[in-house]
Every structure is written in structure tokens, then in C-alpha cells.
Design a protein around this motif. Sequence first.
Motif, PDB file in Angstrom:
ATOM      1  N   VAL A 148       4.176   3.298  -7.591  1.00 16.11           N
ATOM      2  CA  VAL A 148       3.686   2.685  -5.918  1.00 16.11           C
ATOM      3  C   VAL A 148       3.853   1.113  -6.225  1.00 16.11           C
ATOM      4  O   VAL A 148       3.513   0.959  -7.993  1.00 16.11           O
ATOM      5  CB  VAL A 148       2.501   2.504  -5.486  1.00 16.11           C
ATOM      6  N   ILE A 149       5.248   1.022  -5.742  1.00 18.81           N
ATOM      7  CA  ILE A 149       5.669  -0.396  -5.254  1.00 18.81           C
ATOM      8  C   ILE A 149       4.849  -1.108  -4.663  1.00 18.81           C
ATOM      9  O   ILE A 149       4.643  -1.474  -3.294  1.00 18.81           O
ATOM     10  CB  ILE A 149       6.775  -0.465  -4.796  1.00 18.81           C
ATOM     11  N   ALA A 150       4.501  -2.501  -4.900  1.00 16.76           N
ATOM     12  CA  ALA A 150       2.985  -3.106  -4.527  1.00 16.76           C
ATOM     13  C   ALA A 150       3.948  -4.677  -3.409  1.00 16.76           C
ATOM     14  O   ALA A 150       3.316  -4.470  -2.640  1.00 16.76           O
ATOM     15  CB  ALA A 150       1.779  -3.757  -5.005  1.00 16.76           C
ATOM     16  N   ALA A 169      -1.328  -0.238   2.680  1.00 17.03           N
ATOM     17  CA  ALA A 169      -0.925  -0.604   3.734  1.00 17.03           C
ATOM     18  C   ALA A 169       0.466  -0.767   3.659  1.00 17.03           C
ATOM     19  O   ALA A 169       1.649  -0.805   4.395  1.00 17.03           O
ATOM     20  CB  ALA A 169      -1.487  -1.530   5.278  1.00 17.03           C
ATOM     21  N   THR A 170       0.775  -1.993   2.966  1.00 13.63           N
ATOM     22  CA  THR A 170       2.401  -2.580   2.641  1.00 13.63           C
ATOM     23  C   THR A 170       2.600  -2.075   1.495  1.00 13.63           C
ATOM     24  O   THR A 170       3.763  -2.387   0.907  1.00 13.63           O
ATOM     25  CB  THR A 170       2.205  -4.212   2.115  1.00 13.63           C
ATOM     26  N   ALA A 171       2.514  -0.808   0.379  1.00 11.61           N
ATOM     27  CA  ALA A 171       2.791  -0.760  -0.727  1.00 11.61           C
ATOM     28  C   ALA A 171       3.101   1.077   0.156  1.00 11.61           C
ATOM     29  O   ALA A 171       3.455   1.224   0.846  1.00 11.61           O
ATOM     30  CB  ALA A 171       1.766   0.159  -1.851  1.00 11.61           C
ATOM     31  N   VAL A 190       9.400   3.157   2.570  1.00 12.34           N
ATOM     32  CA  VAL A 190       8.572   3.803   4.540  1.00 12.34           C
ATOM     33  C   VAL A 190       7.492   2.457   3.103  1.00 12.34           C
ATOM     34  O   VAL A 190       6.819   3.313   3.030  1.00 12.34           O
ATOM     35  CB  VAL A 190       8.354   4.685   3.450  1.00 12.34           C
ATOM     36  N   LEU A 191       6.841   2.017   3.978  1.00 15.32           N
ATOM     37  CA  LEU A 191       5.196   1.161   3.641  1.00 15.32           C
ATOM     38  C   LEU A 191       4.345   1.488   4.289  1.00 15.32           C
ATOM     39  O   LEU A 191       4.085   2.127   5.164  1.00 15.32           O
ATOM     40  CB  LEU A 191       5.705  -0.590   4.598  1.00 15.32           C
TER      41      LEU A 191
END
Length: 376
Positions: free
Chosen positions: A329-331, A283-285, A40-41
Motif C-alpha cells: 500500500v502506497i500512502a 482513501a488516498t492510498a 487507483v487511489l
Amino acid sequence: MNTKRHALIILAAVALTVGGCGKPAPIADAIRPVLLTEVVLGSGAETALFAGEVKPRYESDLAFRIGGKIVARAVDAGARVRKGAVLARLDAADVALQTEAAQAQVAAAQVDADFAKAEFDRYENLLKQKFISASALDAKRNAMKASHARLDQAQANLAVTRNQAAYATLIAPADGVITSVTAETGQVVAAGQVVMRHARDSEREVVIAVPEGRIDELKAADSITVVLAADPATSYRGRVREVSPAVDPITRTFTVRVAVLDPAPAMQWGMTANVLLADDGAATASLLPSTALYQALDGRPALWVYDPIIGKVSLRPVVIGQYREDGVVIAAGLAAGEWVVATGANKLHEGQRVRPYEEAGRPTPPPPMATTARAN
């Protein structure tokens, strides 16, 4: 009979020998059940909140520059004043007498200076007529200069006493609000003793305490929002104006002043306000469990991504944005809606067929479609 039995034993031995020389049947790769989680971004966005107090940027203590008895106070705490407004007065009787004395000294010095000038002019004429010596004229010249110096001194003393008389009146230095009053009418105060506190009404700030571990996060924040506790529906833009250079020895926090760029009249001093930090890049992580991480052959962090069409997993390198207590957190490296293996990543290999493990309360990805196609 024995011959037949012997032939059967030989045939059985040959059959076993031939069967043992063949290749073993391949063992099918077991379909391993795995626990999956959806990407989920924006789930990695974390908003930091710091509670503080609304304060004016410019706040100063007001005091009389001379001592005396307060005979009048024109304002109370909370009063709005204009620049130059009279706030309080001291008994000016003593400074008035000092002014009169200084004026008398100026008049006396003026008389002495005029007399010394007249004496010098007379002696100058006598020198021209050769009736006196040059040294006598020099003495008169020195006396005239001394009298003029005493006149200058008396005039300076008069200016000081007049200033002292003006200091008996306390004036508002700028437009603002009187935030506190510490002296009453009839009280005798010393020079420099604080009698009230004045705050300019032009700018407002929120003072917060930030822990040592989050001070860099505050400095690098992309946007800062200020929200009043009394009005959480309204937000204001903020900017870090000042960070204390030293940490508080007791609380181990830094005092930070956040300037409010667009304050409204509803934001009054002393109100409780919350400062929110938001990272636009979050917001994109996406936030995933720490157990989902796996190390690729080149040492980079990676995740097992599940393909619901073929029912297999593949290893994909990712970029770690932040390690947190509630996960990682996956960037970059993942797309919204993808499924990754949440637990058991160290027991998988590339292209392995897996089966989603259903758990109560967790979303379940669609079953693999390739299995159905083969069955048909």
C-alpha cells in the motif's frame, strides 16, 4: 603488375588504419517492454470484518437471598419487566413464623427494660433518703442497661427477620428483559441459587473475538460500523468499550466488546452482527504489486513512473503505508491515473525509453506521443 598489386595492398592497409582510429557509432538504447499498472487511489483501503453476537451491556443472575420452595413465578423467558416488578415468590410460612417469634422477643425485652427502669428509679429515690447504699443503685443501673441492650438486640433480630420475609419475593432490579429462567414453581432452591437471568434494555453491545495480530488495528480504527447479518442494509455506529486484558489460551484471540451508539429496536440480543473497521486515511492510498518496489540511491523506497508523453520512466520516492499479502500500500507519492512499472523495476535506469507490454485483461496506457511527433 606486382608494383600495382603492392600499391593496392598499401592503400587498403592505410584505409583500415584510418577507419580503426575513428570513434564507434553510438548504440541506441533499446526500448524495453514493461508491464504497467495504473494508480487507483483508494484501492489500498482494506475493511476488516469481525463476526460477533449482540449482547446487553448489563446482564445479571437473579437469585433469592434465602432458601425455600418456589410457590409462584410471574414471568417467563423473554418477558419485559419494569423496575420493582415481582418475578417470583417463595413459601413465606417459615419466615413469617420467624418474624412472629422475633416480635415476641422484642415484647419480652421491652417488658424487662421497663421493669429495670422502674427498679432503678425506686432505688434512686431510696438512695436520696439514705436507705440504701450507692453500690445497690449501681447494680440496678447495670441491670437496666443490660435490659435495654437486650431490647436493642431483639429489635435488630426483628429487623433481620422482616428482611428475610422480604427476601422471599424476587424483585426486578431495573427495567429490562428476562433472558433465561432456570427454576420452576414447586422447586426448592438454596440461597444464592440462580433462578433467572435479567438484562437491562438500555444499552447493547457486540462481542467479538479479535486475533492477536489485529488488536492494535482495532484500537486505532478511525471508525467502527456494526451491521446485522439479518439486515445488512442498515449500519450502526460503534465504539470499542472493553478489550480483554488477556488472550484466550485456546483460540489465541482477545474478547472485545463494541458498544452500539445508536441501537434500534430491530437489534435483538443473540443476533449475529458484523463489526467493520475502516481506515479514513486509506482513501488516498493505492495498492500496487510488491514487484513494483525499487530502492533509490538514498535507500528510500521508490517506483518507476511511466510518462506516456515521452515514453520514458523516471524514479520517484514514495511512502509505504502497509505491506500486505496481495501487494504493498502506497500512502503518498503518487497521483490518481499515473502508470508505474509493475515488474522488472531492477532492469531500468533513469530516463530509459520503454514500451508498454499489452496483456490480456489488463488496461493499456496510451502510446508515447513523442515518437509520432519525431516521425512527422
